[in-house]
Design a protein around this motif. Structure first.
Motif, PDB file in Angstrom:
ATOM      1  N   GLU A  25       0.826  -1.213   0.000  1.00  0.00           N
ATOM      2  CA  GLU A  25       0.000   0.000   0.000  1.00  0.00           C
ATOM      3  C   GLU A  25       0.858   1.260   0.000  1.00  0.00           C
ATOM      4  O   GLU A  25       0.340   2.364  -0.069  1.00  0.00           O
ATOM      5  CB  GLU A  25      -0.931   0.007   1.219  1.00  0.00           C
ATOM      6  CG  GLU A  25      -1.884  -1.180   1.276  1.00  0.00           C
ATOM      7  CD  GLU A  25      -2.834  -1.230   0.095  1.00  0.00           C
ATOM      8  OE1 GLU A  25      -3.381  -0.179  -0.277  1.00  0.00           O
ATOM      9  OE2 GLU A  25      -3.017  -2.324  -0.468  1.00  0.00           O
ATOM     10  N   GLY A  26       2.186   1.086   0.087  1.00  0.00           N
ATOM     11  CA  GLY A  26       3.103   2.220   0.134  1.00  0.00           C
ATOM     12  C   GLY A  26       3.239   2.911  -1.204  1.00  0.00           C
ATOM     13  O   GLY A  26       2.482   2.676  -2.147  1.00  0.00           O
ATOM     14  N   ALA A  27       4.237   3.743  -1.295  1.00  0.00           N
ATOM     15  CA  ALA A  27       4.441   4.570  -2.486  1.00  0.00           C
ATOM     16  C   ALA A  27       4.783   3.738  -3.713  1.00  0.00           C
ATOM     17  O   ALA A  27       5.520   2.764  -3.630  1.00  0.00           O
ATOM     18  CB  ALA A  27       5.553   5.580  -2.227  1.00  0.00           C
ATOM     19  N   ALA A  28       4.224   4.159  -4.835  1.00  0.00           N
ATOM     20  CA  ALA A  28       4.553   3.560  -6.130  1.00  0.00           C
ATOM     21  C   ALA A  28       5.353   4.583  -6.925  1.00  0.00           C
ATOM     22  O   ALA A  28       4.982   5.755  -7.003  1.00  0.00           O
ATOM     23  CB  ALA A  28       3.286   3.183  -6.897  1.00  0.00           C
ATOM     24  N   LEU A  29       6.454   4.128  -7.478  1.00  0.00           N
ATOM     25  CA  LEU A  29       7.225   4.982  -8.378  1.00  0.00           C
ATOM     26  C   LEU A  29       6.730   4.726  -9.791  1.00  0.00           C
ATOM     27  O   LEU A  29       6.552   3.577 -10.196  1.00  0.00           O
ATOM     28  CB  LEU A  29       8.714   4.669  -8.254  1.00  0.00           C
ATOM     29  CG  LEU A  29       9.295   4.888  -6.859  1.00  0.00           C
ATOM     30  CD1 LEU A  29      10.756   4.481  -6.825  1.00  0.00           C
ATOM     31  CD2 LEU A  29       9.124   6.335  -6.432  1.00  0.00           C
ATOM     32  N   ILE A  30       6.497   5.783 -10.543  1.00  0.00           N
ATOM     33  CA  ILE A  30       5.919   5.681 -11.882  1.00  0.00           C
ATOM     34  C   ILE A  30       6.974   6.086 -12.908  1.00  0.00           C
ATOM     35  O   ILE A  30       7.577   7.156 -12.808  1.00  0.00           O
ATOM     36  CB  ILE A  30       4.682   6.601 -12.030  1.00  0.00           C
ATOM     37  CG1 ILE A  30       3.709   6.426 -10.867  1.00  0.00           C
ATOM     38  CG2 ILE A  30       4.011   6.388 -13.379  1.00  0.00           C
ATOM     39  CD1 ILE A  30       3.124   5.055 -10.715  1.00  0.00           C
ATOM     40  N   TYR A  31       7.202   5.200 -13.880  1.00  0.00           N
ATOM     41  CA  TYR A  31       8.194   5.438 -14.928  1.00  0.00           C
ATOM     42  C   TYR A  31       7.530   5.331 -16.290  1.00  0.00           C
ATOM     43  O   TYR A  31       6.670   4.480 -16.494  1.00  0.00           O
ATOM     44  CB  TYR A  31       9.333   4.421 -14.841  1.00  0.00           C
ATOM     45  CG  TYR A  31      10.084   4.502 -13.541  1.00  0.00           C
ATOM     46  CD1 TYR A  31      11.094   5.437 -13.366  1.00  0.00           C
ATOM     47  CD2 TYR A  31       9.766   3.663 -12.482  1.00  0.00           C
ATOM     48  CE1 TYR A  31      11.782   5.530 -12.165  1.00  0.00           C
ATOM     49  CE2 TYR A  31      10.448   3.744 -11.278  1.00  0.00           C
ATOM     50  CZ  TYR A  31      11.453   4.678 -11.123  1.00  0.00           C
ATOM     51  OH  TYR A  31      12.125   4.762  -9.933  1.00  0.00           O
ATOM     52  N   ASN A  32       7.983   6.166 -17.234  1.00  0.00           N
ATOM     53  CA  ASN A  32       7.446   6.030 -18.588  1.00  0.00           C
ATOM     54  C   ASN A  32       8.200   4.918 -19.311  1.00  0.00           C
ATOM     55  O   ASN A  32       9.203   4.399 -18.820  1.00  0.00           O
ATOM     56  CB  ASN A  32       7.474   7.366 -19.350  1.00  0.00           C
ATOM     57  CG  ASN A  32       8.867   7.879 -19.603  1.00  0.00           C
ATOM     58  OD1 ASN A  32       9.785   7.132 -19.946  1.00  0.00           O
ATOM     59  ND2 ASN A  32       9.041   9.194 -19.457  1.00  0.00           N
TER      60      ASN A  32
END
Length: 78
Positions: free
Chosen positions: A50-57
């Motif tokens: 449920e923690g932070a998600a890092l988003i990459y293109n």
């Protein structure tokens, strides 16, 4: 899907399928990835789903995976 931003709670990314490496161990120390509807990739820590998600293109993920394949990060594990 909610407005996707870097660092958002991974739990807010509904309807995505999280995937981890077959090399992961059963102790829960895994990095998990999910392809988002727009083609971006979210990354989370399996110990904190449920923690932070890092988003990459896509270009960022392709560059990173290419570096992994080339051995650019082999120095991180001794």
């Amino acid at each position: 899907m909610t407005n996707v931003v870097n660092g958002m709670p991974a739990g807010d990314l509904q309807g995505v399928t999280w995937q981890k490496s077959r090399r992961s161990n059963p102790s829960g120390n895994c990095v998990e990835c999910a392809v988002l509807p727009n083609g971006d990739v979210a990354v989370r820590n399996s110990r904190d789903p449920e923690g932070a998600a890092l988003i990459y293109n896509r270009a960022e993920i392709e560059a990173f995976l290419g570096g992994v394949r080339d051995g650019d990060f082999d120095n991180l594990i001794a």
